[in-house]
Design a protein around this motif. Structure first.
Motif, short mmCIF file in Angstrom:
data_model
loop_
_atom_site.label_atom_id
_atom_site.label_comp_id
_atom_site.label_asym_id
_atom_site.label_seq_id
_atom_site.Cartn_x
_atom_site.Cartn_y
_atom_site.Cartn_z
N LEU A 153 20.46 -11.25 -9.65
CA LEU A 153 20.54 -10.14 -8.69
C LEU A 153 20.03 -10.60 -7.33
O LEU A 153 19.36 -11.64 -7.22
CB LEU A 153 19.71 -8.95 -9.19
CG LEU A 153 20.26 -8.28 -10.46
CD1 LEU A 153 19.16 -7.50 -11.18
CD2 LEU A 153 21.44 -7.39 -10.12
N SER A 154 20.32 -9.82 -6.28
CA SER A 154 19.79 -10.08 -4.95
C SER A 154 18.69 -9.08 -4.65
O SER A 154 18.78 -7.90 -5.02
CB SER A 154 20.89 -9.95 -3.89
OG SER A 154 21.85 -10.96 -4.07
N THR A 155 17.68 -9.56 -3.93
CA THR A 155 16.58 -8.68 -3.53
C THR A 155 16.91 -8.03 -2.18
O THR A 155 17.40 -8.70 -1.27
CB THR A 155 15.28 -9.49 -3.37
OG1 THR A 155 15.02 -10.16 -4.60
CG2 THR A 155 14.11 -8.57 -3.01
N GLU A 156 16.65 -6.72 -2.10
CA GLU A 156 16.82 -6.01 -0.82
C GLU A 156 15.68 -5.02 -0.72
O GLU A 156 15.23 -4.47 -1.72
CB GLU A 156 18.17 -5.27 -0.80
CG GLU A 156 18.48 -4.58 0.51
CD GLU A 156 19.86 -3.92 0.46
OE1 GLU A 156 20.86 -4.65 0.40
OE2 GLU A 156 19.91 -2.68 0.44
N ARG A 157 15.21 -4.80 0.51
CA ARG A 157 14.11 -3.85 0.68
C ARG A 157 14.53 -2.76 1.63
O ARG A 157 15.20 -3.03 2.65
CB ARG A 157 12.89 -4.57 1.24
CG ARG A 157 11.62 -3.75 1.18
CD ARG A 157 10.52 -4.45 1.93
NE ARG A 157 9.21 -3.97 1.48
CZ ARG A 157 8.09 -4.21 2.13
NH1 ARG A 157 8.10 -4.95 3.23
NH2 ARG A 157 6.94 -3.76 1.70
N SER A 188 6.71 2.09 8.95
CA SER A 188 6.35 0.76 9.42
C SER A 188 5.58 0.03 8.32
O SER A 188 4.98 0.65 7.45
CB SER A 188 5.49 0.86 10.68
OG SER A 188 4.25 1.45 10.35
N PHE A 189 5.60 -1.29 8.36
CA PHE A 189 4.90 -2.07 7.32
C PHE A 189 3.41 -1.74 7.29
O PHE A 189 2.79 -1.75 6.23
CB PHE A 189 5.08 -3.56 7.56
CG PHE A 189 6.52 -4.01 7.52
CD1 PHE A 189 7.35 -3.59 6.50
CD2 PHE A 189 7.02 -4.83 8.51
CE1 PHE A 189 8.68 -3.98 6.46
CE2 PHE A 189 8.35 -5.24 8.48
CZ PHE A 189 9.19 -4.81 7.46
N THR A 190 2.86 -1.47 8.46
CA THR A 190 1.41 -1.30 8.53
C THR A 190 0.97 0.17 8.47
O THR A 190 -0.17 0.48 8.79
CB THR A 190 0.88 -1.94 9.82
OG1 THR A 190 1.63 -1.44 10.93
CG2 THR A 190 1.01 -3.46 9.77
N ALA A 191 1.88 1.05 8.09
CA ALA A 191 1.47 2.45 7.91
C ALA A 191 0.34 2.52 6.88
O ALA A 191 0.29 1.70 5.96
CB ALA A 191 2.66 3.28 7.45
N PRO A 192 -0.58 3.48 7.02
CA PRO A 192 -1.66 3.58 6.03
C PRO A 192 -1.11 3.72 4.61
O PRO A 192 -0.02 4.26 4.42
CB PRO A 192 -2.38 4.87 6.46
CG PRO A 192 -2.03 5.07 7.90
CD PRO A 192 -0.66 4.49 8.08
N ARG A 193 -1.86 3.23 3.67
CA ARG A 193 -1.39 3.22 2.28
C ARG A 193 -0.85 4.57 1.83
O ARG A 193 0.16 4.66 1.15
CB ARG A 193 -2.55 2.84 1.35
CG ARG A 193 -2.59 1.39 0.97
CD ARG A 193 -3.74 1.14 0.02
NE ARG A 193 -3.95 -0.29 -0.15
CZ ARG A 193 -3.38 -1.01 -1.13
NH1 ARG A 193 -2.59 -0.43 -2.00
NH2 ARG A 193 -3.63 -2.30 -1.22
N ALA A 194 -1.57 5.65 2.19
CA ALA A 194 -1.20 6.97 1.68
C ALA A 194 0.16 7.42 2.18
O ALA A 194 0.81 8.26 1.55
CB ALA A 194 -2.27 8.00 2.09
N SER A 195 0.61 6.86 3.30
CA SER A 195 1.89 7.29 3.85
C SER A 195 2.90 6.15 3.94
O SER A 195 3.95 6.30 4.54
CB SER A 195 1.68 7.91 5.25
OG SER A 195 1.02 7.00 6.11
N ASN A 196 2.59 5.02 3.33
CA ASN A 196 3.45 3.85 3.43
C ASN A 196 4.60 3.96 2.42
O ASN A 196 4.38 4.10 1.22
CB ASN A 196 2.63 2.58 3.14
CG ASN A 196 3.30 1.35 3.72
OD1 ASN A 196 4.49 1.15 3.52
ND2 ASN A 196 2.53 0.55 4.44
N LEU A 197 5.84 3.95 2.93
CA LEU A 197 7.01 4.17 2.08
C LEU A 197 7.94 2.96 2.13
O LEU A 197 8.59 2.71 3.14
CB LEU A 197 7.75 5.43 2.56
CG LEU A 197 6.93 6.73 2.58
CD1 LEU A 197 7.74 7.87 3.17
CD2 LEU A 197 6.43 7.09 1.20
N GLN A 198 7.97 2.19 1.06
CA GLN A 198 8.80 0.98 0.96
C GLN A 198 9.31 0.88 -0.47
O GLN A 198 8.57 1.14 -1.41
CB GLN A 198 7.98 -0.29 1.25
CG GLN A 198 6.95 -0.19 2.35
CD GLN A 198 7.54 -0.37 3.74
OE1 GLN A 198 8.59 -0.98 3.89
NE2 GLN A 198 6.87 0.18 4.74
#
Ligand SMILES: [Fe+2]
Length: 453
Positions: free
Chosen positions: A45-49, A54-64
């Protein structure tokens, strides 16, 4: 109670929990262990994100979310703009200090979930990631085969009024019925089919930020919408595994996107539903409004209506303000003593857009119950500082009636509220629709139903 008795049975399985880190595999072993981006993922498979913050959003609001798929999303033709299907009146927005009421919104036959969408009101600009829009949809057709849509502009909070949506997303399937809502984050591709005929409802397209659960403050750690009741799709995969290699048959798909308010189209030669596994925090979800744990006054006075908030999108402009609060007024008991029980007369810094969710499958009986108040497909908009409250008769009754414990709100009929700190510009199309109701500029009578809130 507390779970809605749906007439349409559930057909999918879900992960459960709002805001948590979820992972799902349509093919066992398709999620790599430990590493997010190994040199060669399982099954070739291929990896996609996909990043929702943003990458540096606080943990509680980090959506990835990490996706493991056969074909990366970039394998498609150039996007070309589609001719606007909007009339000029739809693209002009008007700010008015008048209260607006709609008995109904015009519908067009033979439309699908996407083509039927009309903008009621808007504030802000998706290209600046500011603000939000309210839309209607009124679909009699499923979306065409091999066609998916995604919004580049905003998260879609979909509020069905009537009818069922079968939503096939890249991350899995959601069946969204009357009395359920769902959120499809921007960027996630999906196709909507209608398993049970016509479907109508509202959409709040959030250009700015994402929805979250409201803080509970002194309420404590539970009630209102509980995190455990949100349902997240499980991975589905339209390909196959042969000799340890994942693949999909070549086939043409059309991809539609809304980008800065305009529709664009491209094609690709493979299904977008080729994700064998995913893990992360950025995903669609749905929620049964019947599971909302309602709180209220038990002695005197009204708590603020913020206790009815299901989801909120904070604006961060100043503490406590929201680009959008989504609230509902479910059936509940009123028991307060020596209290004016309907909503008191008020003027609000926020704009209030109210509409109706029909839970009953017998639309005719709900129509008949609507009386002169809120109609099943009706809505109201009270802009910032627009005074509103009870009509004279309801007001006098509320001041003189004997107060007993009373269960309020009619069965099969729930009013929801989209509240924004922003002044909402109303489209020419929606203004015209309000005018046809013969009550533009007046909200008298529209609030009768609110006596049942
Ligand atoms: Fe209000």
């Amino acid at each position: 109670m507390p779970v809605t008795k749906f007439s349409v049975p559930e057909k999918y399985k879900y992960l459960e929990g709002f805001g948590g880190y979820h992972q799902s595999e349509a093919i066992p072993g398709a999620n790599p262990i430990g590493a997010n981006s190994p040199q060669l993922p399982p099954f070739f498979l291929s990896t996609e994100r996909i990043s929702g913050t943003s990458f540096t959003a606080p943990r509680a609001s980090n959506l990835q979310t990490w996706l493991y798929r056969v074909h990366p999303s970039l394998s498609h033709s150039d996007f070309t703009p589609l001719p606007s299907s909007r009339s000029s009146s739809e693209e002009q927005f008007h700010l008015t200090p008048n209260a607006l009421r709609w008995n109904d919104f015009p519908t067009t036959p033979n439309q699908d979930f996407l083509s039927s969408q009309k903008v009621i009101a808007q504030s802000g600009d998706p290209s600046k990631k500011e603000g939000l829009a309210y839309l209607t949809y009124s679909a009699s057709n499923s979306m065409p085969p091999n066609t998916v849509f995604f919004s580049s502009d905003g998260d879609y909070l979909i509020i069905p009024q009537a009818g069922t949506l079968d939503i096939h997303t890249e991350l899995g399937n959601l069946l969204v019925r009357q009395n359920e809502i769902c959120v499809i984050p921007r960027g996630i591709k999906y196709r909507v089919t209608l398993p049970n005929g016509n479907a109508r409802g509202y959409i709040c397209e959030l250009y700015q930020g994402h929805f979250q659960l409201p803080e509970l403050g002194p309420i404590g750690s539970c009630s209102l919408a509980n995190a455990r009741d949100f349902q997240v799709p499980i991975a589905t995969f339209e390909g196959r595994i042969s000799n340890g290699v994942a693949s999909c048959s070549p086939e043409r798909w059309t991809i539609l996107t809304k980008f800065a308010g305009s529709l664009w189209e491209c094609t690709q030669e493979h299904t977008p539903f080729d994700i064998a596994a995913w893990h992360g925090t950025y995903y669609p979800y749905k929620y049964d409004l019947g599971r909302f744990s309602v709180l209220g006054s038990v002695l005197f006075d009204h708590p603020d209506p913020s206790i009815f908030t299901v989801l909120t999108a904070p604006s961060h402009r100043e503490p406590g303000t929201a680009v959008c609060d989504f609230a509902i007024f479910p059936p509940r008991w009123l028991v307060m003593e020596d209290t004016y029980r309907p909503p008191y007369f008020h003027r609000n810094a926020m704009s209030e857009f109210a509409g109706v969710v029909i839970n009953s499958q017998d639309e005719e009986s709900v129509w008949n119950q609507g009386g002169e108040g809120f109609r099943p497909f009706g809505a109201t908009l009270n802009g910032a500082m627009v005074p509103h409250g009870m009509d004279k008769r309801t007001h006098e009754e509320a001041r003189r009636s004997e107060l007993r414990p009373e269960k309020v709100a009619m069965e099969g009929f729930m009013i929801f509220l989209l509240e924004s700190e922003r002044m909402m510009g109303v489209s020419g199309w929606a203004l015209e629709a309000a005018g046809k109701a013969g009550i533009k500029g007046s909200i008298t009578g529209a609030l009768k139903e609110k006596s049942k809130l």
